[in-house]
Design a protein around this motif. Structure first.
Motif, PDB file in Angstrom:
ATOM      1  N   LEU A 133       1.104  -1.262   0.065  1.00 35.09           N
ATOM      2  CA  LEU A 133       0.032  -0.074  -0.025  1.00 35.09           C
ATOM      3  C   LEU A 133       0.756   1.256   0.021  1.00 35.09           C
ATOM      4  CD1 LEU A 133      -2.846  -0.899   2.324  1.00 35.09           C
ATOM      5  CD2 LEU A 133      -2.873  -0.523   0.012  1.00 35.09           C
TER       6      LEU A 133
ATOM      7  N   SER B  83       0.670   4.152  -2.675  1.00 32.02           N
ATOM      8  CA  SER B  83       0.472   5.535  -2.529  1.00 32.02           C
ATOM      9  C   SER B  83       1.606   6.497  -3.013  1.00 32.02           C
ATOM     10  CB  SER B  83       0.272   5.883  -0.959  1.00 32.02           C
ATOM     11  OG  SER B  83       0.975   5.030  -0.104  1.00 32.02           O
TER      12      SER B  83
ATOM     13  N   ILE C 202       1.018   6.873  -6.530  1.00 28.44           N
ATOM     14  CA  ILE C 202       0.042   7.773  -6.902  1.00 28.44           C
ATOM     15  C   ILE C 202       0.137   9.226  -6.398  1.00 28.44           C
ATOM     16  CG2 ILE C 202      -2.586   7.981  -6.541  1.00 28.44           C
ATOM     17  CD1 ILE C 202      -2.548   4.936  -6.344  1.00 28.44           C
ATOM     18  N   ILE C 203       0.738   9.388  -5.336  1.00 31.38           N
ATOM     19  CA  ILE C 203       1.218  10.599  -4.891  1.00 31.38           C
ATOM     20  C   ILE C 203       2.061  11.680  -5.862  1.00 31.38           C
ATOM     21  CG2 ILE C 203       2.202  12.071  -2.991  1.00 31.38           C
ATOM     22  CD1 ILE C 203       0.620  10.041  -1.302  1.00 31.38           C
TER      23      ILE C 203
ATOM     24  N   ILE D 105       0.478  12.629  -8.781  1.00 34.60           N
ATOM     25  CA  ILE D 105      -0.336  13.904  -8.502  1.00 34.60           C
ATOM     26  C   ILE D 105       0.739  15.076  -8.411  1.00 34.60           C
ATOM     27  CG2 ILE D 105      -1.871  14.775  -6.874  1.00 34.60           C
ATOM     28  CD1 ILE D 105      -3.100  12.241  -6.398  1.00 34.60           C
TER      29      ILE D 105
ATOM     30  N   LEU E  87      -5.694   4.868  -8.692  1.00 36.72           N
ATOM     31  CA  LEU E  87      -6.153   4.790  -7.425  1.00 36.72           C
ATOM     32  C   LEU E  87      -7.491   3.966  -7.414  1.00 36.72           C
ATOM     33  CD1 LEU E  87      -6.316   5.865  -4.545  1.00 36.72           C
ATOM     34  CD2 LEU E  87      -7.435   7.844  -5.147  1.00 36.72           C
TER      35      LEU E  87
ATOM     36  N   VAL F  44      -7.001  12.721  -0.150  1.00 38.88           N
ATOM     37  CA  VAL F  44      -7.781  11.429  -0.546  1.00 38.88           C
ATOM     38  C   VAL F  44      -6.998  10.372  -0.831  1.00 38.88           C
ATOM     39  CG1 VAL F  44      -9.460  10.908  -2.338  1.00 38.88           C
ATOM     40  CG2 VAL F  44      -9.515  13.092  -1.464  1.00 38.88           C
ATOM     41  N   VAL F  45      -6.078  10.381  -1.572  1.00 41.14           N
ATOM     42  CA  VAL F  45      -5.172   9.282  -1.804  1.00 41.14           C
ATOM     43  C   VAL F  45      -4.725   8.760  -0.490  1.00 41.14           C
ATOM     44  CG1 VAL F  45      -2.909   8.293  -2.925  1.00 41.14           C
ATOM     45  CG2 VAL F  45      -4.429  10.256  -4.184  1.00 41.14           C
ATOM     46  N   VAL F  46      -4.272   9.334   0.501  1.00 42.49           N
ATOM     47  CA  VAL F  46      -3.435   8.866   1.599  1.00 42.49           C
ATOM     48  C   VAL F  46      -4.840   8.340   2.486  1.00 42.49           C
ATOM     49  CG1 VAL F  46      -2.728   9.646   3.815  1.00 42.49           C
ATOM     50  CG2 VAL F  46      -1.935  10.626   1.892  1.00 42.49           C
TER      51      VAL F  46
ATOM     52  N   HIS G 243      -5.706   4.895   1.098  1.00 40.20           N
ATOM     53  CA  HIS G 243      -4.812   3.731   1.596  1.00 40.20           C
ATOM     54  C   HIS G 243      -4.801   3.615   2.945  1.00 40.20           C
ATOM     55  CE1 HIS G 243      -3.139   4.617  -2.437  1.00 40.20           C
ATOM     56  NE2 HIS G 243      -2.821   3.385  -2.381  1.00 40.20           N
TER      57      HIS G 243
END
Lengths: 408, 573
Positions: free
Chosen positions: A324, A328, A331-332, A335, A358, B4-6, B9
């Motif tokens: 995970l 993240s 994905i982060i 962004i 996501l 939102v992503v955090v 997860h």
């Protein structure tokens, strides 16, 4: 030219490849565990996945080098092609009860809807990055939805609920990104919520109140507000009547969300077995190749949709946590790139792709623990699936390309 | 947006934490029960042997096919595949499944007696068959020479009612077989053995997937073998003699009480009851008017007729109420007040003393002398010979019979409702007296040993001793002398029982029991001795006619077989 390429690669946000390679290694080792412990001889899931990795990496590299303006120029054409492509499976034979794959006479089929995911995102990005677009108008968000809905409806009728869901989600984040009014997005989502809350009278009442408050706060014209409100209520009331027209497997999937134990051998069986596999793994897992639930086949579709349960059983909570974190991170990172980019088209593409990733991660992981219905969505880079792997690496290629500071 | 992503997860991570760390125990247990299947291994029952070690009841491995409801994915498909590979009709499978179904997790019987050939073909189709397993099952198989059905008994499938009767302490499951009669029942605890358990992994389709590390199987502990006192060859002989008739044959050893042959005719083939009894087979046995299920040896009740006369004689001798030399004139009938009692020989025996009264079985003599004794005095002596008492044989059920007393008669007919005339009937063993052939075996054994016999048994004497009757040696000797003459004198009713083997002496007494069902029952009890070795024989033929004519030849064949046979030397218990 070669120097140009090297410069391009050098300037790319190559650190994105770190979480990606971590996830790929995790996925391949899990497939290795499944195939060797169960004595599956090649061609098996592992060997096919490795073979698909080669064109995936090549495609990623090509996309990395293609000039952005060429992508911008031809994306509508590609969009047209892919829309035709998703209809092609209907002319072939039914595979596993669906029209998802195109058969080229190869030992594997191709799934055009996987590619369509990012094609839609880029097409949307081109439309929304148009300088002349007046995004504050409600009409400006109608076209994006049309762009999305056209291929999505075709995919939905394949039927492929999961992919259709992934296709439709990015439009919301992208519209939000370009600054459309939240009330407009709300108006789009409202009908869906009206439908889903219609299952329960209490939930539906709460939703009706929330909707009233939101519409009131948005200070719409009275006539608009009233017609909007009551059309939504009407939709919620009529939906239970339309429920019967849904396909029975979709009905089952939705129903088994609310109580999977109700039907332990039907749709709920998958969720129960997935939870047992995950839960019995514990903090450290049973050890690589030691997953009894996996290898005794209690766990269904373990190579693709439920691969996370295999990881959870064999390698435990700790590994899932690392997984995970990798997701993240990826994905982060995307962004962040979107935020740093000055080019609106590029940032929209990045936002759309991050949304796709996501959505996949959330839907897949939440599905395996019974938080949402079984959707049949694979986990990026980890699940077995040729077309999806290709699509994922192509998206990584786009991330590397569009995340790069402007050169051309 | 990054938030939102955090959040997404974190939500997923929290859910994993909840499942994998907080609820680990629950899911770990469910995973174990998901994959481990425990199956009981039936213990082979102990064998039943005859006195020479010849196997009477053996085990034969058969295979039984089971279906587990919860694991069967497509029942119809399974039935079709099984039917195609084994040739068993699908309707049979379906019917069995319904008959034996208890719940969806317990293996339910689909078919039995599968051959190895059928099994190997099923094994090939294993991947097609979800939730289908087979189990080896030791089935009873019987010595083909004899039936001995009433001694051996049969096994019955445990059902809900019987499991409650057995109490909490039992280790039975539904569908287990339990000894339901005969030796199988009486020695159930020794024969049964202890079941084992095998643990193995199953995959999601219920297919066996290897052993479980660290989980040892519990091996079954076979039941103990049981050596009986039976002699297969004697049993076979008597069964052959009695084939097609209704009657009883018992051969035993007077000194020990060990039974060599125990025949109740008609009998049934014990193979009928192997494994599980099908309803139609059961009905046909039940419906037979000759009642093959009835164990006539221990549960049949008959008037003893003239063989009771020795009891009367001993009672009178002991009380010194008669002199053996005293003679009575038999005209063939006897008038008692307003009733006339007939002798079996309507021509009369003429002048007759006690010896001749027993040898020729004269009834008039006993009508006369019985009047000298009270009913209770007679009953007292009869009780010493076991009339109206259990034999305590090691079989699960026996009748006590009836030896009337004054009290009994009062209760039955009222204080003034019966008279001395009833006593006259009893003098010749008719009327209210009822005995089982087994009681007659004990009786003849007591006469043979002067009361020093032991309790009758098939396997072992269970700590029960027959109290020695309080009877003088003179009476014993006189009675034995008379019984010898029954066989040796030309007028003796038992003369046909003598196989005339040098050195073999035979003592006997015939009986012809009048009864309301037609022809009289023919009785003969006897014992024979040669070179210190002794056996006794009891023969009863229902509605057979005169004991002296039809029952005695059977006894002769038994003596002939036994004392000619070299194997008799081995018989010691």
């Amino acid at each position: 030219m070669l120097r140009d390429f090297r410069k391009k690669i050098y300037k790319s946000p190559i650190s994105v490849l770190l979480p990606v390679s971590g996830l790929i290694i995790l996925g391949l080792s899990t497939l290795f565990s499944i195939t060797t412990t169960q004595g599956q001889t090649p061609p098996n899931a592992l060997s096919k996945q490795i073979i698909f990795l080669i064109p995936a990496l090549i495609l990623m590299s090509i996309i990395l080098l293609v000039p952005r303006r060429i992508i911008h120029k031809y994306i509508y054409l590609i969009y047209g092609c892919i829309t035709i492509a998703v209809t092609l499976p209907f002319f072939g034979e039914k595979i596993a009860g669906t029209y998802r794959w195109i058969n080229f006479g190869l030992p594997f089929g191709l799934q055009p809807s996987e590619i369509a995911k990012w094609v839609i995102v880029i097409a949307l990005a081109r439309y929304l990055s148009d300088q002349n677009l007046k995004i504050k108008n409600f009409n400006a968000i109608v076209v994006p939805f049309l762009i999305v809905l056209f291929p999505t409806m075709i995919v939905l009728s394949q039927p492929d609920l999961g992919t259709a869901f992934v296709m439709i989600i990015p439009v919301f984040t992208m519209l939000f990104w370009v600054g459309s009014r939240p009330i407009h997005l709300f108006l789009i989502i409202a009908p869906f919520l009206s439908v889903f809350t219609a299952f329960d009278i209490l939930v539906f009442s709460i939703w009706a109140i929330i909707m009233a408050v939101v519409i009131f706060l948005a200070r719409l014209k009275l006539w608009h507000a009233l017609s909007l409100y009551f059309s939504n209520i009407f939709l919620g009331l009529i939906f239970p009547l339309m429920w019967g027209t849904l396909r029975s497997y979709q009905q089952n999937r939705l129903l088994s969300l609310f109580n999977p134990e109700l039907d332990p051998l039907g749709a709920g069986y998958q969720i129960i077995q997935s939870k047992i596999a995950l839960g019995s793994g514990g903090f450290m897992g049973k050890g690589w190749g030691q997953g009894t639930q996996t290898h005794l086949k209690f766990l269904p579709v373990q190579e693709s949709d439920f691969i996370v349960s295999v990881i959870g059983e064999e390698l435990g909570f700790l590994t899932l946590l690392i997984m995970l974190v990798l997701f993240s991170w990826l994905i982060i990172k995307i962004i962040r790139l979107a935020l740093d980019t000055t080019d609106r088209f590029s940032s929209l593409v990045l936002v759309g792709i991050s949304t796709i990733f996501l959505t996949h991660v959330f839907v897949n992981c939440a599905m395996t623990v019974g938080m949402i219905p079984v959707k049949g969505l694979p986990l990026p880079f980890i699940s077995y699936g040729g077309s999806f792997l290709l699509s994922c690496f192509m998206m990584v290629g786009f991330v590397l390309n569009f995340g790069r500071e402007k050169l051309d | 947006m990054i938030g939102v992503v955090v959040l997404v997860h974190l939500a997923i991570a929290f859910r994993y934490f909840q499942l994998q760390v907080l609820d680990f125990d629950i899911y770990n247990q469910r995973a174990e029960s998901n994959r481990i299947r425990a199956m009981s291994i039936p213990a082979p029952r102990g064998l039943i042997l005859d006195r020479h070690g010849e196997i009477i009841v053996d085990n034969y491995p058969t295979y039984i096919l089971y279906g587990i409801g919860a694991e069967i994915i497509n029942k119809k498909h399974n039935y079709n595949v099984i039917s195609q590979t084994t040739g068993i009709d699908t309707t049979v499978l379906k019917q069995n499944y319904q008959n034996y179904y208890r719940n969806r997790f317990v293996p339910t019987r689909l078919a039995k007696d599968l051959t190895i050939n059928q099994l190997s073909r099923l094994e090939e189709e294993k991947n097609e068959l979800s939730g289908i397993i087979y189990k080896q099952f030791p089935e009873r198989v019987y010595n083909q020479k004899i039936h001995a059905s009433h001694v051996l008994g049969y096994l019955k499938e445990i059902d809900r009612q019987s499991i409650e009767k057995l109490g909490e302490d039992n280790q039975f499951e539904y569908g287990d077989l339990i000894g339901w009669s005969g030796i199988e029942k009486n020695y159930e605890s020794s024969l049964r053995g202890k079941k084992g358990v095998t643990y193995y992994q199953v995959d999601a389709f219920g297919r066996e997937a290897g052993k479980i590390f660290g989980q040892e199987n519990i091996l079954p502990y076979p039941g103990k073998n049981i050596t009986t006192t039976l002699d297969v060859s004697l049993q076979q002989l008597l069964e052959t003699e009695l084939r097609g008739r209704r009657g009883v044959g018992i051969v035993s050893r007077p000194e020990t009480g060990g039974i060599l042959a125990y025949v109740s005719a008609p009998n049934y083939n014990p193979d009928l009851f192997t494994g599980l009894i099908s309803n139609s087979d059961w009905q046909s046995v039940i419906a037979d008017t000759n009642r093959p299920l009835l164990d006539r040896v221990a549960n049949g009740l008959y008037p003893p007729a003239s063989i009771f006369k020795m009891v009367v004689a001993i009672a009178l001798l002991e009380k010194k109420l008669i002199n053996p030399q005293d003679e009575i004139f038999c005209t063939g009938s006897y008038d008692f007040y307003d009733r006339t009692f007939g002798c079996w020989n309507p021509n009369g025996h003429g002048k007759i003393n006690l010896e001749q009264a027993i040898v020729q079985s004269c009834d008039v003599y006993f009508y006369e002398v019985i009047q000298k004794i009270k009913l209770d005095e007679l009953a007292e002596v009869a009780k010493q010979f076991g009339f109206g008492l259990e034999t305590y044989i090691d079989l699960p059920s026996e009748m006590k019979g009836i030896m009337p007393t004054q009290q009994f008669m009062n209760r039955l007919y009222g204080r003034w409702g019966w008279s001395q005339g009833a006593l006259l009937n009893m003098a010749i063993g008719q009327g209210e007296i009822l005995v089982t052939p087994l009681q007659m075996a004990r009786y003849i054994n007591m006469l043979a040993t002067k009361g020093k016999t032991r309790t009758l048994h098939i396997v072992q004497n269970k700590n029960h001793n027959i109290p020695e009757p309080d009877i003088s040696n003179r009476s014993w000797n006189l009675i034995q002398k008379y019984m010898s003459k029954v066989v040796t004198t030309p007028q003796g009713t038992g003369r046909r029982s003598n196989p005339k083997i040098p050195g073999l002496k035979i003592w006997g007494k015939t009986g012809t029991a009048e009864n309301p069902h037609g022809e009289p029952h023919a009785w003969y009890i006897a014992y024979g001795e040669k070179d210190g070795e002794m056996i006794s024989v009891v023969i009863l033929l229902e509605n057979g006619g005169h004991g002296g004519e039809v029952a005695t030849p059977l006894a002769r064949n038994v003596f002939k077989h036994y004392f000619h046979s070299n194997r008799s030397k081995l018989a010691k218990n």
